[in-house]
Design a protein around this motif. Sequence first.
Motif, PDB file in Angstrom:
ATOM      1  N   LYS A 152     -22.065   5.474  27.867  1.00 39.79           N
ATOM      2  CA  LYS A 152     -21.838   4.029  27.903  1.00 39.79           C
ATOM      3  C   LYS A 152     -22.267   3.342  26.606  1.00 39.79           C
ATOM      4  O   LYS A 152     -21.643   2.385  26.173  1.00 39.79           O
ATOM      5  CB  LYS A 152     -22.592   3.393  29.074  1.00 39.79           C
ATOM      6  CG  LYS A 152     -21.999   3.700  30.419  1.00 39.79           C
ATOM      7  CD  LYS A 152     -22.793   3.012  31.513  1.00 39.79           C
ATOM      8  CE  LYS A 152     -22.267   3.397  32.877  1.00 39.79           C
ATOM      9  NZ  LYS A 152     -23.048   2.758  33.942  1.00 39.79           N
ATOM     10  N   HIS A 153     -23.337   3.848  25.995  1.00 44.18           N
ATOM     11  CA  HIS A 153     -23.845   3.223  24.772  1.00 44.18           C
ATOM     12  C   HIS A 153     -22.829   3.272  23.634  1.00 44.18           C
ATOM     13  O   HIS A 153     -22.796   2.380  22.794  1.00 44.18           O
ATOM     14  CB  HIS A 153     -25.129   3.909  24.305  1.00 44.18           C
ATOM     15  CG  HIS A 153     -26.293   3.694  25.208  1.00 44.18           C
ATOM     16  ND1 HIS A 153     -27.571   4.015  24.836  1.00 44.18           N
ATOM     17  CD2 HIS A 153     -26.386   3.194  26.466  1.00 44.18           C
ATOM     18  CE1 HIS A 153     -28.409   3.717  25.823  1.00 44.18           C
ATOM     19  NE2 HIS A 153     -27.713   3.224  26.820  1.00 44.18           N
ATOM     20  N   PHE A 154     -22.019   4.340  23.608  1.00 44.22           N
ATOM     21  CA  PHE A 154     -21.139   4.563  22.468  1.00 44.22           C
ATOM     22  C   PHE A 154     -19.668   4.283  22.748  1.00 44.22           C
ATOM     23  O   PHE A 154     -18.855   4.255  21.820  1.00 44.22           O
ATOM     24  CB  PHE A 154     -21.260   6.017  21.998  1.00 44.22           C
ATOM     25  CG  PHE A 154     -22.583   6.329  21.377  1.00 44.22           C
ATOM     26  CD1 PHE A 154     -22.835   6.035  20.053  1.00 44.22           C
ATOM     27  CD2 PHE A 154     -23.592   6.919  22.124  1.00 44.22           C
ATOM     28  CE1 PHE A 154     -24.052   6.321  19.468  1.00 44.22           C
ATOM     29  CE2 PHE A 154     -24.814   7.221  21.558  1.00 44.22           C
ATOM     30  CZ  PHE A 154     -25.052   6.927  20.227  1.00 44.22           C
ATOM     31  N   ALA A 155     -19.287   4.081  23.988  1.00 45.34           N
ATOM     32  CA  ALA A 155     -17.872   4.051  24.380  1.00 45.34           C
ATOM     33  C   ALA A 155     -17.024   3.072  23.572  1.00 45.34           C
ATOM     34  O   ALA A 155     -16.009   3.448  22.996  1.00 45.34           O
ATOM     35  CB  ALA A 155     -17.747   3.766  25.871  1.00 45.34           C
ATOM     36  N   VAL A 156     -17.405   1.832  23.515  1.00 41.76           N
ATOM     37  CA  VAL A 156     -16.582   0.810  22.859  1.00 41.76           C
ATOM     38  C   VAL A 156     -16.509   1.051  21.352  1.00 41.76           C
ATOM     39  O   VAL A 156     -15.420   1.045  20.765  1.00 41.76           O
ATOM     40  CB  VAL A 156     -17.117  -0.613  23.164  1.00 41.76           C
ATOM     41  CG1 VAL A 156     -16.381  -1.656  22.352  1.00 41.76           C
ATOM     42  CG2 VAL A 156     -16.999  -0.901  24.657  1.00 41.76           C
ATOM     43  N   ALA A 157     -17.645   1.282  20.716  1.00 39.16           N
ATOM     44  CA  ALA A 157     -17.657   1.496  19.267  1.00 39.16           C
ATOM     45  C   ALA A 157     -16.910   2.769  18.890  1.00 39.16           C
ATOM     46  O   ALA A 157     -16.180   2.795  17.899  1.00 39.16           O
ATOM     47  CB  ALA A 157     -19.087   1.550  18.754  1.00 39.16           C
ATOM     48  N   ALA A 158     -17.055   3.820  19.671  1.00 43.08           N
ATOM     49  CA  ALA A 158     -16.365   5.068  19.375  1.00 43.08           C
ATOM     50  C   ALA A 158     -14.854   4.889  19.450  1.00 43.08           C
ATOM     51  O   ALA A 158     -14.117   5.441  18.626  1.00 43.08           O
ATOM     52  CB  ALA A 158     -16.819   6.152  20.342  1.00 43.08           C
ATOM     53  N   GLU A 159     -14.412   4.112  20.394  1.00 42.84           N
ATOM     54  CA  GLU A 159     -12.976   3.839  20.510  1.00 42.84           C
ATOM     55  C   GLU A 159     -12.479   3.113  19.261  1.00 42.84           C
ATOM     56  O   GLU A 159     -11.415   3.420  18.738  1.00 42.84           O
ATOM     57  CB  GLU A 159     -12.702   3.013  21.768  1.00 42.84           C
ATOM     58  CG  GLU A 159     -11.232   2.851  22.075  1.00 42.84           C
ATOM     59  CD  GLU A 159     -11.020   2.136  23.390  1.00 42.84           C
ATOM     60  OE1 GLU A 159     -10.229   1.173  23.393  1.00 42.84           O
ATOM     61  OE2 GLU A 159     -11.646   2.527  24.393  1.00 42.84           O
ATOM     62  N   ARG A 160     -13.269   2.180  18.775  1.00 39.86           N
ATOM     63  CA  ARG A 160     -12.931   1.442  17.557  1.00 39.86           C
ATOM     64  C   ARG A 160     -12.705   2.370  16.369  1.00 39.86           C
ATOM     65  O   ARG A 160     -11.874   2.123  15.513  1.00 39.86           O
ATOM     66  CB  ARG A 160     -14.087   0.495  17.220  1.00 39.86           C
ATOM     67  CG  ARG A 160     -13.678  -0.920  17.006  1.00 39.86           C
ATOM     68  CD  ARG A 160     -14.879  -1.797  16.714  1.00 39.86           C
ATOM     69  NE  ARG A 160     -15.243  -2.485  17.952  1.00 39.86           N
ATOM     70  CZ  ARG A 160     -16.473  -2.672  18.416  1.00 39.86           C
ATOM     71  NH1 ARG A 160     -17.505  -2.247  17.749  1.00 39.86           N
ATOM     72  NH2 ARG A 160     -16.676  -3.300  19.532  1.00 39.86           N
ATOM     73  N   PHE A 161     -13.486   3.457  16.323  1.00 40.85           N
ATOM     74  CA  PHE A 161     -13.415   4.405  15.208  1.00 40.85           C
ATOM     75  C   PHE A 161     -12.630   5.672  15.561  1.00 40.85           C
ATOM     76  O   PHE A 161     -12.657   6.636  14.806  1.00 40.85           O
ATOM     77  CB  PHE A 161     -14.829   4.774  14.748  1.00 40.85           C
ATOM     78  CG  PHE A 161     -15.561   3.621  14.121  1.00 40.85           C
ATOM     79  CD1 PHE A 161     -15.262   3.217  12.833  1.00 40.85           C
ATOM     80  CD2 PHE A 161     -16.538   2.945  14.827  1.00 40.85           C
ATOM     81  CE1 PHE A 161     -15.934   2.146  12.256  1.00 40.85           C
ATOM     82  CE2 PHE A 161     -17.216   1.873  14.258  1.00 40.85           C
ATOM     83  CZ  PHE A 161     -16.912   1.476  12.970  1.00 40.85           C
TER      84      PHE A 161
END
Length: 139
Positions: free
Chosen positions: A115-124
Amino acid sequence: MKIVMDTDTIVAALRSPGGASSELLRKARRGELTLAASVSLFMEYETVCSRPEHLLAAGLEARQLGLFLDGLAYLVEPVEVHFLWRPQLRDPADELVLEAAVNASAQALLTFNLKHFAVAAERFHLQVAQPGTYLRSLP
């Protein structure tokens, strides 16, 4: 395949030699995948792994931890962090992991904190997975 492991997965490898995180380190040792980390991320690995509760759980003394960290340092492909995209995440410590993965052009970031990384990882366009899930996805 190039991966970056979050500190929690390195601690899991230290504490559980039979687990998925340890198997990923063995795959890196055999050259089946590349483990990447920045200097600041590796320093976090060292700091967290040195905590007494982790040494106790792993049944290791400081000298043995030194051998583990030396072996880990040998496996890691160094990543130079040229760009900082802060803030992307709620936890500043997680920023080290994300920056290493993005600057390394890693295919995956492995963590137990999806959950901590989901949104940012999608961005990259970065795959985020738990070690066991990622291990099962490998050929």
